[in-house]
Design an enzyme around this catalytic site. Sequence first.
Site, PDB file in Angstrom:
ATOM      1  N   TYR A 190       7.963 -28.502  14.481  1.00 10.14           N
ATOM      2  CA  TYR A 190       6.998 -27.457  14.814  1.00 10.14           C
ATOM      3  C   TYR A 190       5.989 -27.186  13.699  1.00 10.14           C
ATOM      4  O   TYR A 190       4.839 -26.823  13.952  1.00 10.14           O
ATOM      5  CB  TYR A 190       7.720 -26.143  15.125  1.00 10.14           C
ATOM      6  CG  TYR A 190       8.492 -26.113  16.414  1.00 10.14           C
ATOM      7  CD1 TYR A 190       8.554 -27.220  17.250  1.00 10.14           C
ATOM      8  CD2 TYR A 190       9.173 -24.967  16.799  1.00 10.14           C
ATOM      9  CE1 TYR A 190       9.270 -27.191  18.435  1.00 10.14           C
ATOM     10  CE2 TYR A 190       9.897 -24.913  17.978  1.00 10.14           C
ATOM     11  CZ  TYR A 190       9.939 -26.029  18.797  1.00 10.14           C
ATOM     12  OH  TYR A 190      10.656 -25.985  19.968  1.00 10.14           O
ATOM     13  N   ARG A 247       3.501 -29.896  14.474  1.00  9.33           N
ATOM     14  CA  ARG A 247       3.006 -29.911  15.846  1.00  9.33           C
ATOM     15  C   ARG A 247       2.325 -28.598  16.242  1.00  9.33           C
ATOM     16  O   ARG A 247       1.382 -28.588  17.036  1.00  9.33           O
ATOM     17  CB  ARG A 247       4.175 -30.180  16.794  1.00  9.33           C
ATOM     18  CG  ARG A 247       3.735 -30.540  18.194  1.00  9.33           C
ATOM     19  CD  ARG A 247       4.838 -30.499  19.242  1.00  9.33           C
ATOM     20  NE  ARG A 247       6.193 -30.674  18.776  1.00  9.33           N
ATOM     21  CZ  ARG A 247       7.252 -30.341  19.498  1.00  9.33           C
ATOM     22  NH1 ARG A 247       7.094 -29.813  20.709  1.00  9.33           N
ATOM     23  NH2 ARG A 247       8.470 -30.524  19.034  1.00  9.33           N
ATOM     24  N   TYR A 288     -16.485  25.184   4.320  1.00  9.55           N
ATOM     25  CA  TYR A 288     -15.472  24.386   3.634  1.00  9.55           C
ATOM     26  C   TYR A 288     -16.110  23.216   2.896  1.00  9.55           C
ATOM     27  O   TYR A 288     -16.989  22.518   3.402  1.00  9.55           O
ATOM     28  CB  TYR A 288     -14.439  23.830   4.628  1.00  9.55           C
ATOM     29  CG  TYR A 288     -13.487  22.858   3.964  1.00  9.55           C
ATOM     30  CD1 TYR A 288     -12.518  23.329   3.069  1.00  9.55           C
ATOM     31  CD2 TYR A 288     -13.595  21.493   4.172  1.00  9.55           C
ATOM     32  CE1 TYR A 288     -11.666  22.458   2.425  1.00  9.55           C
ATOM     33  CE2 TYR A 288     -12.747  20.599   3.524  1.00  9.55           C
ATOM     34  CZ  TYR A 288     -11.780  21.095   2.646  1.00  9.55           C
ATOM     35  OH  TYR A 288     -10.954  20.227   1.993  1.00  9.55           O
ATOM     36  N   PHE A 293     -11.437  10.555   6.381  1.00 10.79           N
ATOM     37  CA  PHE A 293     -10.792  10.060   5.166  1.00 10.79           C
ATOM     38  C   PHE A 293      -9.446   9.405   5.450  1.00 10.79           C
ATOM     39  O   PHE A 293      -8.867   8.762   4.579  1.00 10.79           O
ATOM     40  CB  PHE A 293     -10.578  11.206   4.177  1.00 10.79           C
ATOM     41  CG  PHE A 293      -9.936  12.417   4.802  1.00 10.79           C
ATOM     42  CD1 PHE A 293      -8.633  12.387   5.274  1.00 10.79           C
ATOM     43  CD2 PHE A 293     -10.649  13.605   4.942  1.00 10.79           C
ATOM     44  CE1 PHE A 293      -8.041  13.489   5.871  1.00 10.79           C
ATOM     45  CE2 PHE A 293     -10.056  14.717   5.529  1.00 10.79           C
ATOM     46  CZ  PHE A 293      -8.762  14.662   5.988  1.00 10.79           C
ATOM     47  N   ASN A 323     -13.325  12.167  -1.705  1.00 11.79           N
ATOM     48  CA  ASN A 323     -12.916  11.841  -0.342  1.00 11.79           C
ATOM     49  C   ASN A 323     -13.458  10.469   0.047  1.00 11.79           C
ATOM     50  O   ASN A 323     -14.572  10.112  -0.328  1.00 11.79           O
ATOM     51  CB  ASN A 323     -13.465  12.882   0.636  1.00 11.79           C
ATOM     52  CG  ASN A 323     -12.443  13.946   1.007  1.00 11.79           C
ATOM     53  OD1 ASN A 323     -12.711  14.776   1.843  1.00 11.79           O
ATOM     54  ND2 ASN A 323     -11.276  13.927   0.391  1.00 11.79           N
ATOM     55  N   HIS A 333      -7.613  15.908 -10.003  1.00 14.98           N
ATOM     56  CA  HIS A 333      -7.206  14.821  -9.122  1.00 14.98           C
ATOM     57  C   HIS A 333      -7.087  13.479  -9.850  1.00 14.98           C
ATOM     58  O   HIS A 333      -6.687  12.478  -9.245  1.00 14.98           O
ATOM     59  CB  HIS A 333      -8.188  14.681  -7.957  1.00 14.98           C
ATOM     60  CG  HIS A 333      -8.040  15.740  -6.907  1.00 14.98           C
ATOM     61  ND1 HIS A 333      -8.118  17.082  -7.187  1.00 14.98           N
ATOM     62  CD2 HIS A 333      -7.813  15.652  -5.558  1.00 14.98           C
ATOM     63  CE1 HIS A 333      -7.954  17.777  -6.077  1.00 14.98           C
ATOM     64  NE2 HIS A 333      -7.756  16.927  -5.076  1.00 14.98           N
ATOM     65  N   GLU A 386      -1.468  18.032   4.580  1.00 16.56           N
ATOM     66  CA  GLU A 386      -1.682  16.599   4.827  1.00 16.56           C
ATOM     67  C   GLU A 386      -0.329  16.008   5.235  1.00 16.56           C
ATOM     68  O   GLU A 386       0.364  15.375   4.445  1.00 16.56           O
ATOM     69  CB  GLU A 386      -2.252  15.948   3.561  1.00 16.56           C
ATOM     70  CG  GLU A 386      -3.602  16.560   3.183  1.00 16.56           C
ATOM     71  CD  GLU A 386      -3.991  16.379   1.734  1.00 16.56           C
ATOM     72  OE1 GLU A 386      -3.274  15.650   1.010  1.00 16.56           O
ATOM     73  OE2 GLU A 386      -4.987  16.975   1.307  1.00 16.56           O
TER      74      GLU A 386
END
Length: 514
Positions: A284, A287, A58, A333, A200, A88, A418
């Site tokens: 506050y 303080r 792969y 990734f 990636n 992409h 995914e």
Amino acid sequence: MSLTQPLCLLTPGKVDLATLKTIYRGGVTLALDEQARSRIQQARDTVEAIVSEGKVTYGINTGFGKLAQTSIPADRLAELQRNLVLSHSVGLGELLPDDVVRLVMATKIISLARGHSGIRIELVDALIALFNAGVMPCIPEKGSVGASGDLAPLAHLSLMLLGEGDVRVKSELMPARDGLALAGLEPIELGPKEGLALLNGTQVSTALALRGLFEGENVFAAGLVAGALSLEAIKGSVKPFDHRIHEARGQQGQISVAAAVSGLLEGSVILNSHANCGRVQDPYSIRCVPQVMGACLDNLNHAARVLQIEANAASDNPLVFTDTGEVISGGNFHAEPVAFAADIIALAVAEIGAISERRLALLLDTGLSGLPPFLVNDGGVNSGFMIAQVTAAALASENKSLAHPGSVDSLPTSANQEDHVSMATYAARRLGAMCFNTAAVVGIEAMAAAQGIDFHRPLQSSPQLEEVLSTIRQKVAYLDEDRLMAPDIEQMRLWAAGDSWPEMIAALLPARAH
């Protein structure tokens, strides 16, 4: 790129935050540690052995995602990698600024040079040459879900190596081929796994989160200084900063903040002028500065640790392990660590602005501050800081919405392969807007506190704070009557976004530059 620029040596796995901050600021030349080169070559040799032996692996000779079972013949591997980059490159929106892009390029170089990506050393050298020539890839800010890495934005980075698309040199757009020529390069034909290794990874979300960290540190420092000025302006009590209180609780950030603010106030004549006034408790927002800002500091420190690790990480997929010759597919990734880090930075930045806005409101309330209403003489005719506080409130409120965590969101992609993603890229990107807002809020508070202190003259604050007040007065004049305040607010926003702080404050910052 000038050869006189400082050299920044990258030792993958060991690059610290101060070095990354220097790269973010710019004006450096990158070089790669020599030992990394042998690791890169060993991983490349492993990939080439797999290709020559015809093993189906792969990421090397298969399709991607749902197409991982599709074997690709050797004579089409270059086409496969090129098509991966082109397909992409689908980002949208404004281009990432050069400071962020410098971090993207540097962290991608670091990741590839860990020796687990299987790419040629020539690709790493090309990225270094382009960085050093000031050639920045045009990377749109939108289009990544933070797994499988920052695919779309890193594809736009990779286009540059192919000679496709545009690049930016000194803010000018030009064709990528011209940018390559400036760096003495020709377009590169990608080999097996190289396109996937480039695409990636978590480098874009990490770079954006690092920007948020660096800018968040500045507004944190500004918030501490502004808080000390406000304490002086209302003649508040320093007793809540007593180290014994904070040591009794034990929270390190709280202890450190209390000590730093106490140091800032040391030698103040204003403070000594009301030592026996009997004041017991301030609101506050004054303080509890150590408790609130200390918690913010602890969050920033935690995020800094996570992001330094991630900036040095091998986060592409699959990874090459040269000791056994294996190529193992995993999920480095997935940017969940970055998403969480970005979310806690967002919480800190929002709280810095929120408590600052409350101190600003306190300064304007004559019943609580003892100062003239809205910090101006001849009130009624003059509105003073009335509407500046409205602006601060608007920005602090906006940050509440922006602080909603990105890491809890997920939409499945790639035909449910995914099925859980980090949304880290958005989580990190929104930090830029949040830091802008908080810098404006803190800047307005500091300007108002300086005005309040001026009502106590000729009494002096501490030597450290008098230096700060002098800097503020160089940027904005005392408000004797109403005037156009927007330019003053912008000047003070820039002040709060800066990085020149008293030593006791600067020493707290996790990514303090060399």
